[in-house]
Design a protein around this motif. Structure first.
Motif, PDB file in Angstrom:
ATOM      1  N   LYS A  23       0.853  -1.188   0.000  1.00 47.76           N
ATOM      2  CA  LYS A  23       0.000   0.000   0.000  1.00 47.76           C
ATOM      3  C   LYS A  23       0.887   1.234   0.000  1.00 47.76           C
ATOM      4  O   LYS A  23       1.754   1.379   0.865  1.00 47.76           O
ATOM      5  N   ASP A  24       0.683   2.072  -0.988  1.00 43.35           N
ATOM      6  CA  ASP A  24       1.489   3.297  -1.135  1.00 43.35           C
ATOM      7  C   ASP A  24       2.977   2.969  -1.168  1.00 43.35           C
ATOM      8  O   ASP A  24       3.818   3.674  -0.579  1.00 43.35           O
ATOM      9  N   GLY A  25       3.301   1.865  -1.858  1.00 41.93           N
ATOM     10  CA  GLY A  25       4.705   1.499  -2.041  1.00 41.93           C
ATOM     11  C   GLY A  25       5.372   0.909  -0.823  1.00 41.93           C
ATOM     12  O   GLY A  25       6.610   0.802  -0.792  1.00 41.93           O
ATOM     13  N   GLN A  26       4.591   0.502   0.184  1.00 39.39           N
ATOM     14  CA  GLN A  26       5.171  -0.054   1.400  1.00 39.39           C
ATOM     15  C   GLN A  26       4.386  -1.283   1.836  1.00 39.39           C
ATOM     16  O   GLN A  26       3.224  -1.468   1.461  1.00 39.39           O
ATOM     17  N   VAL A  27       5.040  -2.111   2.652  1.00 37.94           N
ATOM     18  CA  VAL A  27       4.382  -3.265   3.264  1.00 37.94           C
ATOM     19  C   VAL A  27       4.438  -3.079   4.773  1.00 37.94           C
ATOM     20  O   VAL A  27       5.501  -3.200   5.384  1.00 37.94           O
ATOM     21  N   ALA A  28       3.299  -2.751   5.372  1.00 42.37           N
ATOM     22  CA  ALA A  28       3.223  -2.523   6.821  1.00 42.37           C
ATOM     23  C   ALA A  28       2.852  -3.834   7.512  1.00 42.37           C
ATOM     24  O   ALA A  28       1.718  -4.031   7.965  1.00 42.37           O
ATOM     25  N   ASP A  29       3.822  -4.725   7.601  1.00 43.42           N
ATOM     26  CA  ASP A  29       3.567  -6.067   8.152  1.00 43.42           C
ATOM     27  C   ASP A  29       3.701  -6.072   9.674  1.00 43.42           C
ATOM     28  O   ASP A  29       4.604  -6.693  10.237  1.00 43.42           O
ATOM     29  N   THR A  30       2.768  -5.402  10.317  1.00 47.70           N
ATOM     30  CA  THR A  30       2.819  -5.277  11.775  1.00 47.70           C
ATOM     31  C   THR A  30       2.657  -6.629  12.473  1.00 47.70           C
ATOM     32  O   THR A  30       3.190  -6.833  13.567  1.00 47.70           O
ATOM     33  N   SER A  76       8.924  -4.830   8.651  1.00 46.95           N
ATOM     34  CA  SER A  76       9.653  -5.740   9.555  1.00 46.95           C
ATOM     35  C   SER A  76      11.146  -5.700   9.311  1.00 46.95           C
ATOM     36  O   SER A  76      11.943  -5.859  10.248  1.00 46.95           O
ATOM     37  N   ALA A  77      11.557  -5.474   8.063  1.00 46.49           N
ATOM     38  CA  ALA A  77      12.991  -5.379   7.774  1.00 46.49           C
ATOM     39  C   ALA A  77      13.580  -4.140   8.432  1.00 46.49           C
ATOM     40  O   ALA A  77      14.668  -4.194   9.032  1.00 46.49           O
ATOM     41  N   HIS A  78      12.883  -3.025   8.335  1.00 48.84           N
ATOM     42  CA  HIS A  78      13.377  -1.790   8.963  1.00 48.84           C
ATOM     43  C   HIS A  78      13.399  -1.945  10.485  1.00 48.84           C
ATOM     44  O   HIS A  78      14.331  -1.477  11.157  1.00 48.84           O
ATOM     45  N   TRP A  79      12.372  -2.576  11.022  1.00 49.60           N
ATOM     46  CA  TRP A  79      12.329  -2.819  12.470  1.00 49.60           C
ATOM     47  C   TRP A  79      13.475  -3.739  12.896  1.00 49.60           C
ATOM     48  O   TRP A  79      14.140  -3.484  13.921  1.00 49.60           O
ATOM     49  N   TYR A  80      13.731  -4.777  12.110  1.00 44.18           N
ATOM     50  CA  TYR A  80      14.811  -5.719  12.444  1.00 44.18           C
ATOM     51  C   TYR A  80      16.166  -5.019  12.414  1.00 44.18           C
ATOM     52  O   TYR A  80      17.034  -5.285  13.255  1.00 44.18           O
ATOM     53  N   ARG A  81      16.358  -4.082  11.477  1.00 37.61           N
ATOM     54  CA  ARG A  81      17.594  -3.319  11.429  1.00 37.61           C
ATOM     55  C   ARG A  81      17.830  -2.589  12.757  1.00 37.61           C
ATOM     56  O   ARG A  81      18.955  -2.569  13.285  1.00 37.61           O
ATOM     57  N   GLU A  82      16.747  -2.037  13.316  1.00 35.66           N
ATOM     58  CA  GLU A  82      16.879  -1.315  14.583  1.00 35.66           C
ATOM     59  C   GLU A  82      17.187  -2.274  15.735  1.00 35.66           C
ATOM     60  O   GLU A  82      17.980  -1.947  16.627  1.00 35.66           O
ATOM     61  N   VAL A  83      16.554  -3.457  15.743  1.00 34.21           N
ATOM     62  CA  VAL A  83      16.849  -4.450  16.770  1.00 34.21           C
ATOM     63  C   VAL A  83      18.311  -4.827  16.750  1.00 34.21           C
ATOM     64  O   VAL A  83      18.988  -4.878  17.772  1.00 34.21           O
ATOM     65  N   ILE A  84      18.825  -5.104  15.557  1.00 35.89           N
ATOM     66  CA  ILE A  84      20.232  -5.511  15.418  1.00 35.89           C
ATOM     67  C   ILE A  84      21.158  -4.392  15.889  1.00 35.89           C
ATOM     68  O   ILE A  84      22.158  -4.635  16.572  1.00 35.89           O
TER      69      ILE A  84
END
Length: 433
Positions: free
Chosen positions: A350-357, A419-427
């Motif tokens: 949606k709008d070029g993004q995947v918000a896989d919460t 989830s990829a962006h969130w995982y980057r922050e976790v790492i």
């Protein structure tokens, strides 16, 4: 999230047939999955791994994504029929993995090589005893080329699935439905692991592993003991203790006259743990039994609690915590690595993004469960999320998306999900510097 121990390894995992494509390029021969997926009715909508994610040609782009996520390690599998098509050495097949490993190291990502992730050369069969010896020869060939740069070597991925889904229920390649064949395949896979580990050890491998999919049980012990034996202890005990549990050995004897005493043994350095869900079981005299658990008549599989993933699997992070603590208790002194954990959801762009919460919540819950296990003494060294990319999900084709990165299967464009962006922050907050 509370900080994980310093040195904790974060990464992601994939498998050759699920992402590489290039099924007929550079001398690659057919695997049992090529044959199976091209057989009408075996895979959803006739999907195959012929192109998959085209990682064979786009690996540099994919490794750049890994670097952007900050991954410490990347677990990939080597395609046996790419290296030894028809049993003949194919240098061009190994050249691809040379390039991949060099690209990973150039971006400071540790390669973790799995030698077998289900794509058996089509001319081989796990019912044949000598397939184990051929696997050991293959392991030695791959290590000879890559061993100077790859430290961690996994022999097999999920031998339970190879044996009981491939030869028991027939849902996976090669599509056999025979309980005796399933147990025979399991035994020969365990032989292959041990012989392969011995070959790797002799060749000087730094760290040897095997990856098992393990399933905690919920229910009365009188019901769960048999299924736990078939799902878990059938593989854990031979790998970590060198022999089958007595009850499992007796159960196998009901189906096959195999000489189970010919099982070689080689200690491993780390156990790979794949965890997705638990099994809820109950006694039911009318239950017909499950083809993937021969002899399970009278045992019923109960539906999941709560909202399951797209695979129909219950989301239960506490099962991972319990599993890690059980392994630490029952097999002390064995370092652990989560080599797969993740979830399929119906991701929408949606709008070029995947918000896989949902996936973020899933991973967050499981990361916290892993940390609780560490705090209680589990020797867990790292966590590799399944999967880096959406990919060919075996008999379900391309309908189930596990990836941190969305793949458009028409354009092959990659799109990192939330989830990829969130995982980057976790790492960035945890583990290695």
């Amino acid at each position: 999230m509370t900080t994980f121990p310093q040195g904790f390894v974060w990464g992601a995992a994939t498998a050759s047939y699920q992402i590489e494509g290039a099924a007929r390029e550079d001398g690659r021969g057919p695997s049992i999955w090529d044959v199976f997926s091209h057989t009408p009715g075996k895979v959803a909508d006739g999907h195959t791994g012929d192109v998959a994610c085209d990682h064979y040609h786009r690996y540099r782009e994919d490794v750049a994504i890994m670097e952007d996520l900050g991954l410490h390690a990347y677990r990939f599998s080597v395609s046996w029929p790419r290296v030894l098509p028809g049993g003949t050495f194919n240098a061009a097949g190994l050249d691809f993995y040379d390039r991949l490993v060099d690209e990973l190291l150039a971006r400071r990502i540790s390669p973790v090589a799995t030698l077998y992730h289900w794509d058996l050369p089509a001319e081989l069969d796990w019912r044949d005893r000598d397939t184990a010896e051929k696997f050991a020869e293959y392991a030695e060939i791959v290590h000879h080329r890559l061993g100077d740069r790859v430290a961690t070597w996994t022999t097999l991925n999920e031998p339970w699935v190879s044996a009981f889904v491939g030869y028991g229920s027939g849902r996976h390649a090669p599509g056999v439905t025979d309980p005796a064949a399933a147990f025979t395949a399991a035994h020969h896979l365990l032989r292959a692991h041990a012989l392969g580990a011995q070959a790797l050890r002799a060749a000087g491998a730094d760290e040897i592993s095997v990856t098992l999919n393990l399933t905690p049980m919920a229910g009365d012990p009188e019901v769960t003991t048999l299924i736990d034996g078939l799902a878990n202890r059938l593989f854990l005990d031979p790998v970590l203790r060198g022999s089958y549990p007595d009850d499992v050995r007796a159960h196998i004897a009901k189906f096959t006259g195999l000489d189970l005493g010919d099982l070689p043994y080689e200690p491993i350095d780390v156990l790979g743990v794949n965890y997705y869900t638990i099994a809820r079981l109950a006694a039911d005299p009318a239950a017909p039994g499950h083809a993937e658990y021969p002899g399970s008549e009278g045992i019923a599989w109960l539906p999941p609690h709560g909202v399951p993933t797209e695979m129909g699997w219950e989301v239960i992070p506490s099962g991972l915590e319990d599993l890690l603590l059980r392994l630490s208790r029952d097999y002390p002194g064995t370092p652990l690595m989560i080599t797969e954990n993740g979830a399929a959801y119906d991701d929408a762009v949606k709008d070029g993004q995947v918000a896989d919460t949902e996936r973020i919540a899933y991973l967050d819950g499981h990361f916290r469960a892993a940390l609780r296990a560490i705090e209680q003494g589990a020797d867990l060294r790292g966590y590799l999320v399944w999967s880096l990319l959406d990919n060919f999900e075996w008999a379900r084709g391309y309908h189930k998306r596990f990836g941190l990165v969305r793949v458009d299967y028409e354009s092959l464009e990659r799109l990192p999900k939330a989830s990829a962006h969130w995982y980057r922050e976790v790492i960035a907050r945890n583990g290695l510097d």
